[in-house]
Design a protein around this motif. Structure first.
Motif, PDB file in Angstrom:
ATOM      1  N   PRO A 295      55.186  68.972 -53.059  1.00  0.00           N
ATOM      2  CA  PRO A 295      56.011  68.243 -52.095  1.00  0.00           C
ATOM      3  C   PRO A 295      57.467  68.711 -52.166  1.00  0.00           C
ATOM      4  CG  PRO A 295      55.510  66.859 -54.005  1.00  0.00           C
ATOM      5  CD  PRO A 295      54.665  68.092 -54.126  1.00  0.00           C
ATOM      6  N   VAL A 296      58.121  68.726 -51.027  1.00  0.00           N
ATOM      7  CA  VAL A 296      59.525  69.100 -50.997  1.00  0.00           C
ATOM      8  C   VAL A 296      60.340  67.992 -51.657  1.00  0.00           C
ATOM      9  CG1 VAL A 296      61.499  69.590 -49.503  1.00  0.00           C
ATOM     10  CG2 VAL A 296      59.226  70.476 -48.916  1.00  0.00           C
TER      11      VAL A 296
ATOM     12  N   LEU B  11      76.273  71.479 -48.480  1.00  0.00           N
ATOM     13  CA  LEU B  11      74.876  71.622 -48.869  1.00  0.00           C
ATOM     14  C   LEU B  11      74.460  73.085 -48.827  1.00  0.00           C
ATOM     15  CD1 LEU B  11      73.352  68.667 -46.807  1.00  0.00           C
ATOM     16  CD2 LEU B  11      73.776  68.688 -49.277  1.00  0.00           C
ATOM     17  N   ASP B  12      73.831  73.533 -49.898  1.00  0.00           N
ATOM     18  CA  ASP B  12      73.315  74.894 -49.984  1.00  0.00           C
ATOM     19  C   ASP B  12      71.878  74.895 -49.477  1.00  0.00           C
ATOM     20  OD1 ASP B  12      72.215  77.323 -50.727  1.00  0.00           O
ATOM     21  OD2 ASP B  12      72.453  77.006 -52.888  1.00  0.00           O
TER      22      ASP B  12
ATOM     23  N   ILE C 265      66.499  72.329 -47.189  1.00  0.00           N
ATOM     24  CA  ILE C 265      67.276  71.214 -46.639  1.00  0.00           C
ATOM     25  C   ILE C 265      66.865  71.014 -45.189  1.00  0.00           C
ATOM     26  CG2 ILE C 265      69.557  70.370 -45.993  1.00  0.00           C
ATOM     27  CD1 ILE C 265      69.360  70.455 -48.946  1.00  0.00           C
ATOM     28  N   GLU C 266      66.379  69.831 -44.877  1.00  0.00           N
ATOM     29  CA  GLU C 266      66.133  69.450 -43.482  1.00  0.00           C
ATOM     30  C   GLU C 266      67.130  68.352 -43.143  1.00  0.00           C
ATOM     31  OE1 GLU C 266      62.693  67.678 -40.486  1.00  0.00           O
ATOM     32  OE2 GLU C 266      62.153  68.290 -42.527  1.00  0.00           O
ATOM     33  N   LEU C 267      68.208  68.738 -42.494  1.00  0.00           N
ATOM     34  CA  LEU C 267      69.287  67.804 -42.217  1.00  0.00           C
ATOM     35  C   LEU C 267      69.134  67.227 -40.820  1.00  0.00           C
ATOM     36  CD1 LEU C 267      71.811  66.519 -43.362  1.00  0.00           C
ATOM     37  CD2 LEU C 267      73.131  68.443 -42.471  1.00  0.00           C
TER      38      LEU C 267
ATOM     39  N   VAL D 211      75.022  75.207 -45.279  1.00  0.00           N
ATOM     40  CA  VAL D 211      75.054  76.665 -45.342  1.00  0.00           C
ATOM     41  C   VAL D 211      73.621  77.186 -45.352  1.00  0.00           C
ATOM     42  CG1 VAL D 211      75.811  78.679 -46.660  1.00  0.00           C
ATOM     43  CG2 VAL D 211      77.207  76.597 -46.630  1.00  0.00           C
ATOM     44  N   GLU D 212      73.310  78.089 -44.444  1.00  0.00           N
ATOM     45  CA  GLU D 212      71.969  78.634 -44.310  1.00  0.00           C
ATOM     46  C   GLU D 212      72.020  80.154 -44.196  1.00  0.00           C
ATOM     47  OE1 GLU D 212      69.651  75.139 -41.859  1.00  0.00           O
ATOM     48  OE2 GLU D 212      70.857  76.545 -40.703  1.00  0.00           O
ATOM     49  N   ALA D 213      70.848  80.780 -44.303  1.00  0.00           N
ATOM     50  CA  ALA D 213      70.763  82.214 -44.051  1.00  0.00           C
ATOM     51  C   ALA D 213      71.103  82.478 -42.583  1.00  0.00           C
ATOM     52  CB  ALA D 213      69.362  82.717 -44.376  1.00  0.00           C
TER      53      ALA D 213
END
Length: 307
Positions: free
Chosen positions: A9-10, A29-30, A36-38, A61-63
């Protein structure tokens, strides 16, 4: 024969940093090294100053999805709405990426909703951000100007917006710096009606996507004081794009000359604009780091909202 391993589970535990740029504060948030599901609900919970961490905005912050950028970052206001740009957040973004060891590149190129911006981290003087393109047409800020009177000042067109309880309309400069701004000049920013006129302008039906309402006091051609009532956050201690918009508006009006020091309630920023390139310089500081259980936090906020 082995049974396939069940998917894990996440985790609802998110690592975060609390940062600020001249008092404009953020939860960072990294989303590169942790899933991360914002959602708007989760952003509101993180920003809540009673049950959550507390912030004006949440920065994720995401790829990057654009090959020209090093990373992508997304900006969520305290009310959960996602917006296009945040100047103080951009400075915190580059410091966060370096402090977390996500990249040592300097300058960094960041992908935001409206394009790519360039940022340079100088440990001594702060962070420089190339803020992108400025636009001034009503359509650029989603403004319906039907039937409104105008007044010319310098190279700018001021839009005269009636305000209930005021004898004279407010003269607004419209500036888009990826996000929309409406700037007015006041005699004394300390006495300016930010708490009343600010939300009136921010949510005025003429602005299709709401607007950041700026109140600028000119000290001299290279120095202003500024307060901003931001979309989805209320008055903040500083607004980076708001500082840029105020300086650009002041230069177009013939009131200011680049460079300009912008004093906000949370600190000072330096803005340079030559009619094309727009640069902002200012501080970015980490306050603390930690871990939050986002599911438990949302449950607490849900209880609060029953009443």
């Amino acid at each position: 024969m082995h049974s396939p391993t069940a998917p894990q589970p996440v985790s609802s535990l998110w690592r975060f940093s609390k940062m600020h740029g001249a008092g404009n504060d953020f939860v960072m948030l990294d989303g590169v090294t942790q899933p991360i599901e914002l959602t708007p609900e989760r952003a509101r919970a993180l920003a809540d100053r009673h049950f959550g961490i507390g912030a004006d905005q949440i920065l994720l912050v995401e790829a990057a999805t654009d090959t020209e950028a090093d990373f992508r970052y997304r900006i969520f206001n305290a009310d959960g709405s996602e917006v296009e740009h945040c100047g103080n957040g951009a400075r915190c973004f580059v410091r966060f990426v370096h402090e977390q060891g996500l990249s040592s590149a300097n300058p960094l190129r960041a992908q935001i909703r409206t394009g790519i911006i360039s940022l340079y981290n100088d440990p001594q003087r702060g962070v420089d951000v190339m803020m992108g393109t400025t636009r001034f047409a009503p359509a650029d800020v989603g403004f319906d100007h039907t039937g409104l009177e105008t007044r010319d000042q310098g190279d700018d067109t001021l839009w005269l917006l009636p305000v209930p309880g005021q004898a004279a309309p407010v003269a607004l400069s419209l500036v888009s710096i990826s996000n929309p701004h409406a700037v007015q000049v006041v005699d004394d920013v300390k006495q300016a009606p930010v708490a009343t006129v600010g939300p009136f302008i921010e949510s005025h039906p003429r602005f299709a996507h709401k607007v950041n309402a700026g109140f600028m006091q000119v000290i001299d051609p290279h120095h202003i004081k500024l307060r901003v009532y931001e979309r989805g956050a209320g008055e903040t201690l500083a607004c980076g794009t708001g500082a840029c918009a105020a300086v650009v508006a002041g230069i177009r009006r013939g009131l200011l000359q680049s460079p300009v020091v912008v004093d906000t309630r949370g600190g000072s920023l330096r803005i340079e604009w030559d009619g094309q390139a727009l640069r902002m310089s200012g501080p970015a500081q980490t306050v603390f780091t930690g871990q939050v259980d986002i599911d438990a936090l949302c449950a607490s906020l849900a209880r609060k909202e029953i009443f």
